[in-house]
Design a protein around this motif. Structure first.
Motif, PDB file in Angstrom:
ATOM      1  N   THR A 150       0.832  -1.197   0.000  1.00 55.31           N
ATOM      2  CA  THR A 150       0.000   0.000   0.000  1.00 55.31           C
ATOM      3  C   THR A 150       0.869   1.251   0.000  1.00 55.31           C
ATOM      4  N   THR A 151       0.254   2.375  -0.264  1.00 52.79           N
ATOM      5  CA  THR A 151       0.986   3.648  -0.294  1.00 52.79           C
ATOM      6  C   THR A 151       1.069   4.241   1.105  1.00 52.79           C
ATOM      7  N   ALA A 152       1.954   5.203   1.265  1.00 49.55           N
ATOM      8  CA  ALA A 152       2.199   5.798   2.571  1.00 49.55           C
ATOM      9  C   ALA A 152       0.969   6.520   3.122  1.00 49.55           C
ATOM     10  N   ASP A 153       0.084   6.978   2.260  1.00 53.64           N
ATOM     11  CA  ASP A 153      -1.098   7.707   2.735  1.00 53.64           C
ATOM     12  C   ASP A 153      -2.306   6.795   2.958  1.00 53.64           C
ATOM     13  N   ASP A 154      -2.125   5.474   2.852  1.00 55.73           N
ATOM     14  CA  ASP A 154      -3.199   4.520   3.118  1.00 55.73           C
ATOM     15  C   ASP A 154      -3.332   4.364   4.633  1.00 55.73           C
ATOM     16  N   LEU A 155      -4.486   4.706   5.174  1.00 60.28           N
ATOM     17  CA  LEU A 155      -4.706   4.687   6.618  1.00 60.28           C
ATOM     18  C   LEU A 155      -4.919   3.289   7.183  1.00 60.28           C
ATOM     19  N   ARG A 156      -5.264   2.327   6.341  1.00 62.48           N
ATOM     20  CA  ARG A 156      -5.641   1.001   6.836  1.00 62.48           C
ATOM     21  C   ARG A 156      -4.557   0.321   7.671  1.00 62.48           C
ATOM     22  N   PRO A 157      -3.296   0.291   7.236  1.00 64.13           N
ATOM     23  CA  PRO A 157      -2.282  -0.385   8.053  1.00 64.13           C
ATOM     24  C   PRO A 157      -2.155   0.197   9.456  1.00 64.13           C
ATOM     25  N   ARG A 158      -2.258   1.523   9.576  1.00 63.01           N
ATOM     26  CA  ARG A 158      -2.141   2.135  10.902  1.00 63.01           C
ATOM     27  C   ARG A 158      -3.348   1.800  11.777  1.00 63.01           C
ATOM     28  N   LEU A 159      -4.534   1.760  11.189  1.00 57.35           N
ATOM     29  CA  LEU A 159      -5.722   1.388  11.951  1.00 57.35           C
ATOM     30  C   LEU A 159      -5.602  -0.036  12.487  1.00 57.35           C
ATOM     31  N   VAL A 160      -5.140  -0.941  11.635  1.00 62.19           N
ATOM     32  CA  VAL A 160      -4.962  -2.331  12.058  1.00 62.19           C
ATOM     33  C   VAL A 160      -3.893  -2.423  13.144  1.00 62.19           C
ATOM     34  N   ALA A 161      -2.756  -1.771  12.916  1.00 61.78           N
ATOM     35  CA  ALA A 161      -1.642  -1.842  13.867  1.00 61.78           C
ATOM     36  C   ALA A 161      -2.041  -1.305  15.234  1.00 61.78           C
ATOM     37  N   ALA A 162      -2.744  -0.190  15.259  1.00 66.11           N
ATOM     38  CA  ALA A 162      -3.144   0.413  16.532  1.00 66.11           C
ATOM     39  C   ALA A 162      -4.042  -0.525  17.322  1.00 66.11           C
ATOM     40  N   GLN A 163      -4.956  -1.193  16.648  1.00 68.51           N
ATOM     41  CA  GLN A 163      -5.881  -2.073  17.351  1.00 68.51           C
ATOM     42  C   GLN A 163      -5.203  -3.359  17.808  1.00 68.51           C
ATOM     43  N   VAL A 164      -4.250  -3.874  17.025  1.00 63.87           N
ATOM     44  CA  VAL A 164      -3.512  -5.073  17.439  1.00 63.87           C
ATOM     45  C   VAL A 164      -2.679  -4.786  18.681  1.00 63.87           C
ATOM     46  N   ILE A 165      -1.907  -3.711  18.664  1.00 65.29           N
ATOM     47  CA  ILE A 165      -1.035  -3.381  19.797  1.00 65.29           C
ATOM     48  C   ILE A 165      -1.862  -3.084  21.039  1.00 65.29           C
ATOM     49  N   THR A 166      -2.979  -2.377  20.876  1.00 65.52           N
ATOM     50  CA  THR A 166      -3.853  -2.092  22.017  1.00 65.52           C
ATOM     51  C   THR A 166      -4.436  -3.380  22.581  1.00 65.52           C
ATOM     52  N   ALA A 167      -4.881  -4.274  21.715  1.00 65.59           N
ATOM     53  CA  ALA A 167      -5.458  -5.542  22.172  1.00 65.59           C
ATOM     54  C   ALA A 167      -4.437  -6.357  22.969  1.00 65.59           C
ATOM     55  N   GLN A 168      -3.212  -6.414  22.483  1.00 67.99           N
ATOM     56  CA  GLN A 168      -2.183  -7.172  23.185  1.00 67.99           C
ATOM     57  C   GLN A 168      -1.884  -6.560  24.557  1.00 67.99           C
ATOM     58  N   HIS A 169      -1.894  -5.240  24.632  1.00 67.09           N
ATOM     59  CA  HIS A 169      -1.653  -4.572  25.909  1.00 67.09           C
ATOM     60  C   HIS A 169      -2.784  -4.871  26.894  1.00 67.09           C
ATOM     61  N   VAL A 170      -4.021  -4.817  26.421  1.00 68.92           N
ATOM     62  CA  VAL A 170      -5.175  -5.106  27.281  1.00 68.92           C
ATOM     63  C   VAL A 170      -5.126  -6.556  27.770  1.00 68.92           C
ATOM     64  N   LEU A 171      -4.806  -7.478  26.873  1.00 65.24           N
ATOM     65  CA  LEU A 171      -4.707  -8.881  27.262  1.00 65.24           C
ATOM     66  C   LEU A 171      -3.631  -9.087  28.335  1.00 65.24           C
ATOM     67  N   ALA A 172      -2.485  -8.450  28.157  1.00 60.53           N
ATOM     68  CA  ALA A 172      -1.391  -8.593  29.117  1.00 60.53           C
ATOM     69  C   ALA A 172      -1.790  -8.057  30.490  1.00 60.53           C
ATOM     70  N   ARG A 173      -2.456  -6.921  30.496  1.00 56.45           N
ATOM     71  CA  ARG A 173      -2.856  -6.344  31.781  1.00 56.45           C
ATOM     72  C   ARG A 173      -3.895  -7.213  32.478  1.00 56.45           C
ATOM     73  N   GLU A 174      -4.829  -7.770  31.718  1.00 52.29           N
ATOM     74  CA  GLU A 174      -5.838  -8.658  32.307  1.00 52.29           C
ATOM     75  C   GLU A 174      -5.192  -9.912  32.881  1.00 52.29           C
ATOM     76  N   ASN A 175      -4.216 -10.464  32.155  1.00 48.92           N
ATOM     77  CA  ASN A 175      -3.525 -11.655  32.655  1.00 48.92           C
ATOM     78  C   ASN A 175      -2.798 -11.349  33.959  1.00 48.92           C
ATOM     79  N   TRP A 176      -2.094 -10.222  33.982  1.00 48.17           N
ATOM     80  CA  TRP A 176      -1.375  -9.831  35.194  1.00 48.17           C
ATOM     81  C   TRP A 176      -2.343  -9.646  36.365  1.00 48.17           C
TER      82      TRP A 176
END
Length: 212
Positions: A150-176
């Motif tokens: 994709t091109t640099a101005d395509d927002l989709r990769p950033r939307l996906v990345a933000a939600q993946v990283i946030t989900a992993q952080h939430v999962l880690a905190r819940e486990n702890w």
């Protein structure tokens, strides 16, 4: 290829000594009660030397996450032929859970539990961790963008990345939180795996429609 030189090895030893000393003091006295001057004295270095290695007090803790910086991006880049990025990230996270990797929050070692308690419950450290996570979002977005061309101005990769990283952080905190409540990692592992499956299924049904 030769390994790191003597000077580099010495720098790494000094860095680890400072960080280990700081974390030891934080675990005993609390993050806010320990001063940088006390850490420097205990580690037998000057304050300017400490700040050359760790620009902020919070970095003395966040340093422990350094080996995982950009990990999600590396997983996407090294995924199996024909494997979707979200599938690769899901598989990798389940593997980390099975290993009781501290990065997932599913590690019941007493010192690791206390360390995560400092990270998750100290506001300034949590804020610094958010900055750390933002760099992970950048790296993962770049890997996703490269993977599908994709091109640099395509927002989709950033939307996906933000939600993946946030989900992993939430999962880690819940486990702890479950472990901090007195349960063992083995006891929590089935629920942690189910939670991860649920999270990645939701991601596939949501951001998965964006082509990742």
């Amino acid at each position: 290829m030769s390994g790191p030189g003597l000077r580099q090895r010495k720098r790494e030893r000094t860095r680890e000594t400072i960080s280990d000393t700081a974390i030891g003091l934080f675990l005993v006295h609390g993050f806010d009660s320990v001063t940088v001057a006390q850490i420097a004295a205990a580690a037998e270095v000057s304050k300017p030397t400490l700040f050359r290695y760790f620009p902020t007090k919070e970095d003395l803790l966040i340093h422990r996450f350094a080996d995982h910086q950009g990990e999600a991006a590396r997983v996407v880049q090294a995924r199996r032929s024909g494997e979707a990025p979200l599938d690769a990230l899901h598989r990798h996270y389940r593997e980390r859970l099975a290993q009781h990797d501290p990065i997932t929050g599913l590690c019941d070692d007493a010192e690791v539990l206390a360390f995560h308690g400092l990270v998750f419950t100290t506001p300034t450290v949590a804020a610094r961790l958010a900055e750390f996570s933002a760099a992970d979002v950048d790296a993962l977005a770049a890997a996703l963008r490269d993977g599908v061309g994709t091109t640099a101005d395509d927002l989709r990769p950033r939307l996906v990345a933000a939600q993946v990283i946030t989900a992993q952080h939430v999962l880690a905190r819940e486990n702890w939180a479950k472990l901090a409540g007195g349960r063992t990692a083995d006891e929590v592992h089935p629920q942690a795996t189910a939670d991860a499956d649920m999270a990645f299924t939701a991601l596939r049904q949501g951001v998965g429609s964006l082509g990742f």
